[in-house]
Design an enzyme around this catalytic site. Structure first.
Site: not given
Ligand code: CTP
Ligand code: CA
Length: 228
Positions: A101, A33-35
């Site tokens: 994203v 995932t991303n921050h």
């Protein structure tokens, strides 16, 4: 009462906002995932609603309450977010992409948890690129005809203005918004640089709530509704 008395420059407009990170599954118990806290996107959805718009928020996995009066669609992966956003954008007047994203996802999602086999061998992950939600929507016929106004965000670590202008052109959007300064993940305040074909507008350091209201006013002005 204050919201009731406030000017409604986006009355009659349909706004779609993407927010938060995406989550790309590796197996049923893991993913990448991303921050992203989603705070800026949620604040923009709220401000757009308060400006009179009908607002749909396409949200990745975040821990935030839905702003009052906003329709929320929860998604996990970039592909889910892409499908929901493209569908919603078909009837929207303004699309604002704030989501962080994931640029890539694991090429394969294992349908069972990947187990250590005791040999000390580690799994080798291959990645494939995710669809670009903003670029796809910005290059759609509706956006190209001017019926849909698209706004992108940029997370840049250096050469903010030059990278933001380049990204604006590459994405095909009239307005690109860059976060100024050090990473703002999870923080309640920020500063923004707005880049369009006329140049650069700075929204100085303020709470995400205030910046969202200012950004919505800037967008309303650009789509022709004045903020009184
Ligand atoms: N974006 C998107 N779909 C993607 C990647 C990005 O909609 N698959 C949107 C983001 O929501 C943001 C804008 O595109 O509004 C810019 O995202 P950013 O990550 O800064 O740009 P990228 O084009 O992914 O380039 P890079 O990460 O390599 O700088
Ligand atoms: Ca990216």
């Amino acid at each position: 009462l204050i919201a009731f008395l406030a000017p409604k420059p986006l009355l009659g407009q349909r706004v779609v906002v993407t927010a938060g990170p995406t989550f790309e599954a590796i197996d049923p118990v893991r993913g990448i995932t991303n921050h992203s806290s989603g705070k800026m996107g949620f604040a923009i959805a709220r401000a757009a609603r308060e400006a009179g718009a009908e607002v749909t928020l396409v949200a990745g996995p975040v821990h935030l309450p839905t702003p009052r009066g906003v329709q929320r669609i929860d998604v996990q992966s970039a592909r889910d977010m892409h499908a929901a956003a493209v569908d919603e954008a078909l009837s929207a007047d303004i699309f604002i992409a704030t989501a962080a994203v994931a640029d890539w996802r694991p090429a394969q999602e294992a349908d069972q948890k990947i187990k250590k086999d005791g040999s000390g061998e580690v799994p080798q992950l291959a990645f494939v690129e995710n669809p670009d939600i903003l670029a796809d929507i910005a290059h759609s016929a509706r956006a190209q005809s001017g019926a849909l106004y698209c706004v992108g965000f940029a997370a840049e670590s250096e050469n903010l203005e030059a990278n933001a202008q380049a990204k604006r052109v590459r994405k095909g959007v009239p307005l690109l918004v860059a976060n100024i300064g050090p990473a703002t993940f999870g923080k309640d305040d920020n500063a923004l640089l707005l880049v369009d074909d006329e140049g650069v507008t700075e929204l100085p350091h303020a709470s995400k709530r205030v910046l969202a209201q200012q950004l919505v006013a800037e967008i309303a002005r650009r789509v022709g509704g004045e903020m009184a």
